[in-house]
Design an enzyme around this catalytic site. Structure first.
Site, PDB file in Angstrom:
ATOM      1  N   THR A  35       0.859  -1.182   0.000  1.00  0.00           N
ATOM      2  CA  THR A  35       0.000   0.000   0.000  1.00  0.00           C
ATOM      3  C   THR A  35       0.898   1.236   0.000  1.00  0.00           C
ATOM      4  O   THR A  35       2.126   1.115  -0.019  1.00  0.00           O
ATOM      5  CB  THR A  35      -0.885   0.052   1.267  1.00  0.00           C
ATOM      6  OG1 THR A  35      -0.040   0.299   2.404  1.00  0.00           O
ATOM      7  CG2 THR A  35      -1.675  -1.229   1.467  1.00  0.00           C
ATOM      8  N   ASP A  58      -2.460  -9.470  -0.876  1.00  0.00           N
ATOM      9  CA  ASP A  58      -3.352  -8.894   0.137  1.00  0.00           C
ATOM     10  C   ASP A  58      -3.657 -10.001   1.145  1.00  0.00           C
ATOM     11  O   ASP A  58      -3.991 -11.125   0.740  1.00  0.00           O
ATOM     12  CB  ASP A  58      -4.636  -8.426  -0.570  1.00  0.00           C
ATOM     13  CG  ASP A  58      -5.533  -7.605   0.342  1.00  0.00           C
ATOM     14  OD1 ASP A  58      -5.740  -8.019   1.507  1.00  0.00           O
ATOM     15  OD2 ASP A  58      -6.026  -6.568  -0.117  1.00  0.00           O
ATOM     16  N   ALA A  82      -1.321  -4.013   8.358  1.00  0.00           N
ATOM     17  CA  ALA A  82      -2.478  -3.274   8.874  1.00  0.00           C
ATOM     18  C   ALA A  82      -2.524  -1.906   8.216  1.00  0.00           C
ATOM     19  O   ALA A  82      -1.519  -1.423   7.687  1.00  0.00           O
ATOM     20  CB  ALA A  82      -2.362  -3.094  10.392  1.00  0.00           C
ATOM     21  N   GLU A  83      -3.699  -1.309   8.258  1.00  0.00           N
ATOM     22  CA  GLU A  83      -3.795   0.140   8.067  1.00  0.00           C
ATOM     23  C   GLU A  83      -3.486   0.714   9.442  1.00  0.00           C
ATOM     24  O   GLU A  83      -4.074   0.288  10.446  1.00  0.00           O
ATOM     25  CB  GLU A  83      -5.198   0.527   7.607  1.00  0.00           C
ATOM     26  CG  GLU A  83      -5.504   0.136   6.173  1.00  0.00           C
ATOM     27  CD  GLU A  83      -4.696   0.921   5.142  1.00  0.00           C
ATOM     28  OE1 GLU A  83      -4.243   2.040   5.461  1.00  0.00           O
ATOM     29  OE2 GLU A  83      -4.502   0.406   4.034  1.00  0.00           O
ATOM     30  N   SER A  84      -2.566   1.683   9.521  1.00  0.00           N
ATOM     31  CA  SER A  84      -2.016   2.018  10.832  1.00  0.00           C
ATOM     32  C   SER A  84      -2.113   3.492  11.236  1.00  0.00           C
ATOM     33  O   SER A  84      -1.686   3.837  12.326  1.00  0.00           O
ATOM     34  CB  SER A  84      -0.539   1.606  10.875  1.00  0.00           C
ATOM     35  OG  SER A  84       0.227   2.444  10.034  1.00  0.00           O
ATOM     36  N   ASP A 134      -1.090  -0.482  21.887  1.00  0.00           N
ATOM     37  CA  ASP A 134      -1.649  -0.130  23.201  1.00  0.00           C
ATOM     38  C   ASP A 134      -2.915   0.720  23.060  1.00  0.00           C
ATOM     39  O   ASP A 134      -3.637   0.933  24.037  1.00  0.00           O
ATOM     40  CB  ASP A 134      -0.607   0.610  24.064  1.00  0.00           C
ATOM     41  CG  ASP A 134      -0.136   1.927  23.470  1.00  0.00           C
ATOM     42  OD1 ASP A 134      -0.520   2.247  22.320  1.00  0.00           O
ATOM     43  OD2 ASP A 134       0.617   2.647  24.158  1.00  0.00           O
ATOM     44  N   GLU A 135      -3.188   1.182  21.828  1.00  0.00           N
ATOM     45  CA  GLU A 135      -4.357   2.057  21.651  1.00  0.00           C
ATOM     46  C   GLU A 135      -5.672   1.318  21.869  1.00  0.00           C
ATOM     47  O   GLU A 135      -6.714   1.944  22.060  1.00  0.00           O
ATOM     48  CB  GLU A 135      -4.317   2.712  20.265  1.00  0.00           C
ATOM     49  CG  GLU A 135      -3.086   3.578  20.111  1.00  0.00           C
ATOM     50  CD  GLU A 135      -3.052   4.390  18.843  1.00  0.00           C
ATOM     51  OE1 GLU A 135      -4.131   4.809  18.372  1.00  0.00           O
ATOM     52  OE2 GLU A 135      -1.951   4.608  18.322  1.00  0.00           O
ATOM     53  N   TYR A 159      -9.262   3.261  13.973  1.00  0.00           N
ATOM     54  CA  TYR A 159      -8.038   2.443  13.940  1.00  0.00           C
ATOM     55  C   TYR A 159      -7.975   1.514  15.143  1.00  0.00           C
ATOM     56  O   TYR A 159      -7.847   0.294  15.003  1.00  0.00           O
ATOM     57  CB  TYR A 159      -6.795   3.349  13.900  1.00  0.00           C
ATOM     58  CG  TYR A 159      -5.514   2.617  14.245  1.00  0.00           C
ATOM     59  CD1 TYR A 159      -5.031   1.604  13.418  1.00  0.00           C
ATOM     60  CD2 TYR A 159      -4.782   2.928  15.400  1.00  0.00           C
ATOM     61  CE1 TYR A 159      -3.857   0.912  13.731  1.00  0.00           C
ATOM     62  CE2 TYR A 159      -3.615   2.244  15.723  1.00  0.00           C
ATOM     63  CZ  TYR A 159      -3.155   1.237  14.885  1.00  0.00           C
ATOM     64  OH  TYR A 159      -2.008   0.560  15.209  1.00  0.00           O
ATOM     65  N   VAL A 215       0.944  21.236  16.050  1.00  0.00           N
ATOM     66  CA  VAL A 215       0.696  20.371  17.211  1.00  0.00           C
ATOM     67  C   VAL A 215      -0.804  20.404  17.498  1.00  0.00           C
ATOM     68  O   VAL A 215      -1.410  21.480  17.577  1.00  0.00           O
ATOM     69  CB  VAL A 215       1.489  20.891  18.433  1.00  0.00           C
ATOM     70  CG1 VAL A 215       1.119  20.117  19.686  1.00  0.00           C
ATOM     71  CG2 VAL A 215       2.986  20.800  18.164  1.00  0.00           C
TER      72      VAL A 215
END
Ligand code: NAD
Length: 351
Positions: A35, A58, A82-84, A134-135, A159, A215
């Site tokens: 990707t 894929d 993964a899509e990250s 960890d998310e 995500y 930011v």
């Protein structure tokens, strides 16, 4: 030992391929769809290695993936594809559901069928290592607390919800079908070959070019940073020493607010490439916050340290200096990505 690495052309996957092949002498079969997030440069040094092979696929192509497992005779899978990028998951969640959830499902089913055909002695040694974030645990207050392996899941973004879903599938395939899985949840990574839309490379490259350093919000959000090479070493240990059905939290005990990270990058760039008049801290601008922006992530890595004998080598300041030098020395890698694929509209506060 031959390890199938999915997503092996991405940021962390390529570090894993380099570590397995060049440091540990294992064979690697890289499965990657290539990707936008994949770069050839990240695996270029592996291409002539006799222990390396690459298949552009894929992970949702279950039949084709299973045929590669059989043809290559793999002993383990490390699943990183993964899509990250959180911002992309807010703009367009569909690809995250497809790859992170349905792709993991297809891979789990391919692994089950493949295992059915293996002799018992090889089946007993086989591992499916799912690499997660960890998310999935949601956010912590600024005032304290750490994510442990027992922290309940509470994902906030498309995500992290897609990754949480894939973690549950992996554990269910262990409990229901006896698939020998191990799972790891890691904090934010940084280091070489990270796509220039993510926070640290974006700030390095904007700072280098004297562009604004945007930011989110007030910059108070805290992340626990880990150098990608420390993560790759941890992942190899989870694969080889982790107990099946267990998860391991991986983090570097390097908590920093986003603002502190950007200020440090500004200062280190001033040291390495001074601007004629201004300090780069003056380039910092505060922009509208990301929807659902988690306040703080912080990892309790004691289980991985005690059971696997892992410890992060890099402190954040050393790792960041090394990363900045790498970006300064590797313009030929990032310049085309930045110009062709990244138009400057994304902020890049990953995680
Ligand atoms: P990345 O976006 O840099 O790389 C992902 C790779 O997966 C790319 O090479 C891409 O081409 C490939 N890919 C995407 N969809 C695919 C598909 N359908 N089939 C095959 N290949 C596909 O990601 P990363 O930052 O290297 O993260 C790797 C893994 O580690 C992810 O599972 C991520 O959730 C997890 N993780 C990342 C971090 C971080 O800070 N970056 C932290 C913890 C965990």
């Amino acid at each position: 030992m031959k390890v199938m690495v999915t997503g092996g052309s991405g940021f962390i996957g390529s570090a894993v391929c380099r570590h397995l092949l060049l440091d540990l002498g294992l064979d690697v079969v890289n499965i990657d769809k290539l990707t936008y997030a994949a770069t050839e440069g990240a695996t270029a040094m592996l291409e002539r290695h006799p222990g390396y092979s690459f298949h552009k696929l894929d992970i949702r192509e279950r039949g084709a993936i299973q045929r590669v497992m059989e043809k290559e005779g793999v002993d383990a899978i490390m699943h990183l594809a993964a899509e990250s990028h959180v911002d992309r998951s807010i703009d367009g969640p569909g690809a995250f559901i497809e790859t992170n959830i349905l792709g993991t499902y297809a891979l789990l089913q391919a692994a089950r069928s493949y295992l059915d055909g293996l002799p018992e002695e090889r089946r007993l040694l086989f591992r499916f290592h799912h690499v997660s974030t960890d998310e999935v645990f949601g956010e912590l207050p600024l005032s304290g607390g750490l994510f442990t392996e027992a922290t309940p899941y509470a994902p906030s973004s498309p995500y992290s919800a897609s990754k949480a879903s894939s973690d549950h599938l992996v554990m269910a395939w262990h409990h229901t079908f006896g698939l020998p899985v191990v799972l790891s949840n890691c904090s934010n990574n940084y280091g070489p070959f990270q796509f220039p839309e993510k926070l640290i490379p974006l700030m390095i490259l904007n700072g280098l070019e004297g562009k604004p350093l945007p930011v989110y919000g007030t910059g108070e959000n805290v992340r626990d940073w880990l150098h990608v090479e420390d993560h790759a070493r941890a992942l190899a240990l989870v694969l080889t020493r982790g107990r099946t059905g267990q998860s391991y939290n991986i983090g570097g005990r390097n908590e920093r607010s986003n603002l502190a990270v950007v200020q440090t990058i500004a200062d280190l760039l001033d040291e390495a490439r001074p601007l004629p008049s201004a300090s780069r801290r003056e380039l910092i601008t505060f922009v509208g916050d990301r929807p659902g922006h988690d306040l703080r992530y912080a990892i309790d890595a004691r289980k991985a340290e005690a059971e696997l004998g892992w410890k992060a080598h890099y402190g954040f300041d050393t790792g960041l200096r090394k990363t900045i030098s790498w970006y300064l020395d590797n313009e030929a890698w990032w310049r085309p990505l930045r110009e062709a694929r990244y138009a400057g509209q994304r902020l890049g506060a990953n995680g």
